[in-house]
Design a protein around this motif. Structure first.
Motif, PDB file in Angstrom:
ATOM      1  N   GLY A 108       0.782  -1.228   0.000  1.00 13.89           N
ATOM      2  CA  GLY A 108       0.000   0.000   0.000  1.00 13.89           C
ATOM      3  C   GLY A 108       0.815   1.279   0.000  1.00 13.89           C
ATOM      4  N   ILE A 140       3.143   2.532  -2.084  1.00 10.61           N
ATOM      5  CA  ILE A 140       3.182   3.253  -3.363  1.00 10.61           C
ATOM      6  C   ILE A 140       1.828   3.894  -3.645  1.00 10.61           C
ATOM      7  CG2 ILE A 140       3.641   3.073  -5.831  1.00 10.61           C
ATOM      8  CD1 ILE A 140       5.363   0.627  -5.239  1.00 10.61           C
ATOM      9  N   ALA A 141       0.761   3.141  -3.428  1.00  6.72           N
ATOM     10  CA  ALA A 141      -0.592   3.662  -3.677  1.00  6.72           C
ATOM     11  C   ALA A 141      -0.843   4.914  -2.842  1.00  6.72           C
ATOM     12  CB  ALA A 141      -1.633   2.582  -3.372  1.00  6.72           C
ATOM     13  N   THR A 161       1.572   7.944  -3.959  1.00  2.00           N
ATOM     14  CA  THR A 161       1.218   8.542  -5.243  1.00  2.00           C
ATOM     15  C   THR A 161      -0.148   9.234  -5.163  1.00  2.00           C
ATOM     16  OG1 THR A 161       0.383   6.394  -5.999  1.00  2.00           O
ATOM     17  CG2 THR A 161       2.634   6.961  -6.603  1.00  2.00           C
ATOM     18  N   SER A 162      -1.041   8.697  -4.371  1.00  2.73           N
ATOM     19  CA  SER A 162      -2.344   9.359  -4.186  1.00  2.73           C
ATOM     20  C   SER A 162      -2.177  10.710  -3.486  1.00  2.73           C
ATOM     21  CB  SER A 162      -3.287   8.465  -3.362  1.00  2.73           C
ATOM     22  OG  SER A 162      -3.611   7.311  -4.097  1.00  2.73           O
ATOM     23  N   TYR A 220      -1.239  13.050  -6.163  1.00  3.97           N
ATOM     24  CA  TYR A 220      -2.315  13.187  -7.135  1.00  3.97           C
ATOM     25  C   TYR A 220      -3.380  14.150  -6.617  1.00  3.97           C
ATOM     26  CZ  TYR A 220      -6.322  11.850 -10.032  1.00  3.97           C
ATOM     27  OH  TYR A 220      -7.411  11.873 -10.861  1.00  3.97           O
ATOM     28  N   ILE A 236      -0.425   6.378 -11.977  1.00  6.51           N
ATOM     29  CA  ILE A 236       0.276   5.516 -11.022  1.00  6.51           C
ATOM     30  C   ILE A 236      -0.580   5.286  -9.776  1.00  6.51           C
ATOM     31  CG2 ILE A 236       2.384   5.207  -9.670  1.00  6.51           C
ATOM     32  CD1 ILE A 236       3.802   7.067 -11.624  1.00  6.51           C
ATOM     33  N   ALA A 237      -1.179   6.384  -9.267  1.00  5.68           N
ATOM     34  CA  ALA A 237      -2.024   6.261  -8.072  1.00  5.68           C
ATOM     35  C   ALA A 237      -3.175   5.280  -8.302  1.00  5.68           C
ATOM     36  CB  ALA A 237      -2.569   7.637  -7.677  1.00  5.68           C
ATOM     37  N   HIS A 238      -3.823   5.364  -9.469  1.00  6.30           N
ATOM     38  CA  HIS A 238      -4.956   4.476  -9.724  1.00  6.30           C
ATOM     39  C   HIS A 238      -4.535   3.031  -9.954  1.00  6.30           C
ATOM     40  CE1 HIS A 238      -7.317   8.177 -10.159  1.00  6.30           C
ATOM     41  NE2 HIS A 238      -8.338   7.398  -9.825  1.00  6.30           N
ATOM     42  N   THR A 271      -1.769   1.515  -8.845  1.00 11.47           N
ATOM     43  CA  THR A 271      -1.270   0.891  -7.609  1.00 11.47           C
ATOM     44  C   THR A 271      -2.415   0.669  -6.617  1.00 11.47           C
ATOM     45  OG1 THR A 271      -0.603   3.066  -6.783  1.00 11.47           O
ATOM     46  CG2 THR A 271       1.093   1.751  -7.864  1.00 11.47           C
ATOM     47  N   SER A 272      -3.387   1.577  -6.593  1.00  8.45           N
ATOM     48  CA  SER A 272      -4.545   1.373  -5.715  1.00  8.45           C
ATOM     49  C   SER A 272      -5.352   0.146  -6.141  1.00  8.45           C
ATOM     50  CB  SER A 272      -5.458   2.601  -5.730  1.00  8.45           C
ATOM     51  OG  SER A 272      -4.793   3.698  -5.167  1.00  8.45           O
ATOM     52  N   TYR A 309      -3.568  -2.704  -4.646  1.00  4.63           N
ATOM     53  CA  TYR A 309      -3.624  -2.618  -3.187  1.00  4.63           C
ATOM     54  C   TYR A 309      -4.970  -3.121  -2.660  1.00  4.63           C
ATOM     55  CZ  TYR A 309      -3.702  -0.506   1.478  1.00  4.63           C
ATOM     56  OH  TYR A 309      -3.804  -0.292   2.830  1.00  4.63           O
ATOM     57  N   GLY A 362      -2.811  -7.194  -3.303  1.00  7.03           N
ATOM     58  CA  GLY A 362      -1.565  -7.470  -4.034  1.00  7.03           C
ATOM     59  C   GLY A 362      -0.406  -6.707  -3.410  1.00  7.03           C
ATOM     60  N   ILE A 379       3.023  -5.015  -4.539  1.00  8.19           N
ATOM     61  CA  ILE A 379       3.816  -4.617  -5.709  1.00  8.19           C
ATOM     62  C   ILE A 379       5.294  -4.810  -5.391  1.00  8.19           C
ATOM     63  CG2 ILE A 379       4.480  -2.665  -7.167  1.00  8.19           C
ATOM     64  CD1 ILE A 379       1.582  -1.611  -6.703  1.00  8.19           C
TER      65      ILE A 379
END
Lengths: 283, 283, 283, 283
Positions: free
Chosen positions: A15, A17-18, A21-22, A25, B17-19, B21-22, B25, B29, B31
């Motif tokens: 989580g 990276i998510a 990056t969010s 964003y 990237i945010a979408h 990786t989310s 997540y 998963g 990454i």
């Protein structure tokens, strides 16, 4: 437009990276670089990210928000830099001039995004080089007896000039612990061998004696143990039986210049992270 | 535990990237690899991602969900592979054996995660090599007159064996358009020069005549224009005036083997993307 | 047409080259290669020369005449070889197959001008490789207790097969003194590091731990001190923080193959001389 | 002690080495370097030799004697240099400063055994660099209309300063035939690609467009045909899809500096011979 660079390490979990990056964003940031690495053995996560903002985003506010949200959630060690902030670099030299000429030429050619407020040397031989490039030169002699005293004088100058990191451009002196402690992982040395082979004095002589077919150079961060700090960059060149020690020294000079310059560049561009006496270099 | 590899390209915009990786997540998963690249000139975004799942996740369902959500939102071209699915590779050879020996040795040493259902040649000279490694060998002679006919026979064999991609291991024949069309960016050739220098026939002879000080090799995807397809990998070695054409050929063999093997590995590990006749290789 | 290769070393003084070249000129020889090197420190002269004769010159007579004239005058250590005499090479292996495959492929491709009368191993794992290339394979188990006994069996086989030199193709055993004494500077080993860094066991593990940015391989003649014999050839490849130990092992295999093959070739082509635990390699 | 360097080429026949080395042996010379090469295709013999004399031998007399004996006998083209005679080098620049800084740093560090009586430029931008190294700078503007006139001014300066050879350190102008004719095989250019790939303008742009994985630089003697003269030295560096044209230009600068410096050194040390538009470089 403004740009920030973010360096992170923290315990690895899913989580990250998510969420990172969010975070950007949501603030209208555009990520133009992202690279990550997981040290599986130690379950540590490392990341480097560059983000552009169209509006003039406040780095202070972004830092505060990042600290209170994602950084706190994942227990991160992190650094965030504004691309517009140039680091300030001091250069230490003794008598060899090739690395100094190389660094200053790159500086004058705008290849290094850095300020160089001062050059410090234990000899006066290279004062003329500093002068021809218009950089203040300080002569601080070092002997076995005054080593600590000299370090104090050096430290005072470095602090006065708000120096961020130090480059030892073939500075042939041991760095006292006090100076290393003041600049942890922020003193870059060039050693004229492919470490760990031929650590210590006269590596070209040792290489000649052993009859190796390649010689090398290594740029590394300075730690208390001599030539044992985290390696940033290495390179080699081929030699043969026909090369004398003098030839090795001459051929090695080009290696030293390039390997040191690369180490400096990676540091300036905030591409290096240090963990467990090793570097992660996000190229 | 299961693993998938995802390759993407789409128009560049913020939030991708945010979408992505989310997406992973939310499906538990983890990454383990992410790399991305933006072609600024064409504003195209490229990405490669590896994700591990603890449970036995259905790749079919993941694909369906990805297609309907993120992929649709960002108008992505994308491929998703299960790590457990081994690609099937055909090898084409003529008379030179060094690349064939190299590929089959790597295959036997489990260095290449691939199945090799067949070897096709226009000569019978290397049948004994195929036999000693236990791989079916098909002799399909090619002449100026029967080139299309031969391609049909080749295509029939390839389809019967469900071949995913083709390696030309010094196969000294022009590949007909029909075969290229059936395997777009899935035929890998090794050319014995650092392209674009010395395209076409007899590159070592041309290199000798020009008096270059380095020779090279290039692995690339085959397109209709000879030796002009997307370059996957290149490497070089130094030569001097004292090397004859025969020496260049001999020295070049090691280059050819290594450059071809790297090209094959990158392809097998789904590390390559092709865009605008260039490769993005996520190493 | 016949060809001889001459290797010399002797105390350095003036006139050697003039006398040696005159010797061959007077016998209608055409010198097609000459290279020399002076070890200034030890005032030792080294030379390698290739000479072609149009008529079928007797190497025996040439040797006798050379011994009584130039060689005696300059107190030379020398070796003279007929190009038509192929050296006989034994290969020792354990369980790793990549170097063995590489050597045998080059042998089959006529890249190595050598005879391979036998392969010896302490395990039976690679017997199938020897068989697929049609070379006799001898299984001689080695334990801590039977090491000397095993060396006797090996030596008996080597003598029976009139072996000239031995290649250790990742043979994971210490070579007993008796075998080294029987083949002085005629046992070639491949070590998987750039010596003198990481001598001994598990060099890739040590390289990983130290965080080096390059890894290497070294082919050298075996002497009693482990991994300390005269270096014949070395090469390196770049790595980064992102490579695991497994990656290093995999990347190192290509290095090992090429560096060992070069060492073997130089030896077969009589290009190496050993002096003071260093090699002179006339390339 | 005095030292001479001899360069020869002549029709190949047997006995040349014996006669040349005997010539120096009879004059109490000690040969410290000898290398030779035979162009088998054209049956031409090439040789480079360094010889030391304990007494102060007259180079003039040695030249006269060599001319009348060995040189005449074998119809040699030859040059004999006294090691004490430093060549005189002119540097041509435009606006790029990296090669100029590099050359002058090496010169100041005594790495180049050369005199630099002048720097010539079509722009005034780099005058300050010349000044900081204390070397006379001449500004000779070049336009399409005055090219020949400018060449006359350049030639006058070069002759007045008794210049032996010219280095084009990223001098972005076509050299007129008149200047090339006055300095045959004595004008060294650096081209920023691995020739013959990407000859002509903007090689980094072309390399980017083609998607190569390596870029290079080439130092060569200037002939009338653009970028087609004898190659002295080449080197390369690896790139990837992620490098922009700006990155290539930056990475290429280090290549250009090193490849040009090596070309200059080989020329200064009289290690190069030109034949059939190729160089023999005796390293």
């Amino acid at each position: 437009m403004s740009k920030i660079t973010l360096l992170i390490h923290c315990p690895d979990t899913s989580g990250i990276i998510a969420h990172v990056t969010s975070f950007f964003y949501k603030r209208q940031g555009n990520i133009i670089y992202i690279d990550q690495y997981v040290d599986v053995e130690n379950t540590v996560f490392f990341m480097r990210l560059e983000c552009e903002f169209n509006s003039q985003t406040s780095i202070k506010i972004t830092k505060d928000e990042f600290r209170e949200t994602v950084a706190k959630q994942y227990k991160m060690s992190w650094q965030m830099y504004s691309a517009s902030a140039k680091p300030r670099m001091a250069v230490f030299v003794s008598k060899y001039d090739h690395c100094l000429y190389d660094i200053l030429s790159r500086y004058k050619s705008n290849e290094l995004e850095v300020d160089i407020p001062l050059i410090i040397s234990n000899h006066i031989d290279l004062e003329h080089v500093a002068q021809s490039f218009g950089i203040p030169f300080y002569h601080i002699p070092v002997t076995a007896r005054n080593r600590e005293k000299a370090a104090e004088s050096q430290l005072a100058l470095l602090q006065k000039e708000k120096v961020d990191f130090i480059v030892l451009a073939r500075y042939m002196q041991i760095i006292p612990k006090s100076l290393i402690a003041a600049f942890p992982n922020r003193i870059i040395n060039i050693h004229h061998s492919f470490l760990p082979a031929f650590a210590g004095a006269k590596p070209y002589h040792l290489a000649y004696k052993r009859g190796v077919k390649i010689i090398g150079a290594t740029s590394h961060y300075v730690t208390e143990e001599l030539d044992a700090g985290p390696i940033i960059e290495q390179d080699i060149t081929r030699i043969s039986h026909s090369h004398s020690i003098k030839d090795l020294i001459l051929k090695g000079r080009d290696l030293e210049k390039i390997v040191l310059a690369k180490g400096i560049k990676y540091h300036i561009e905030r591409k290096t992270l240090v963990f467990n006496n090793k570097t992660i270099v996000f190229i």
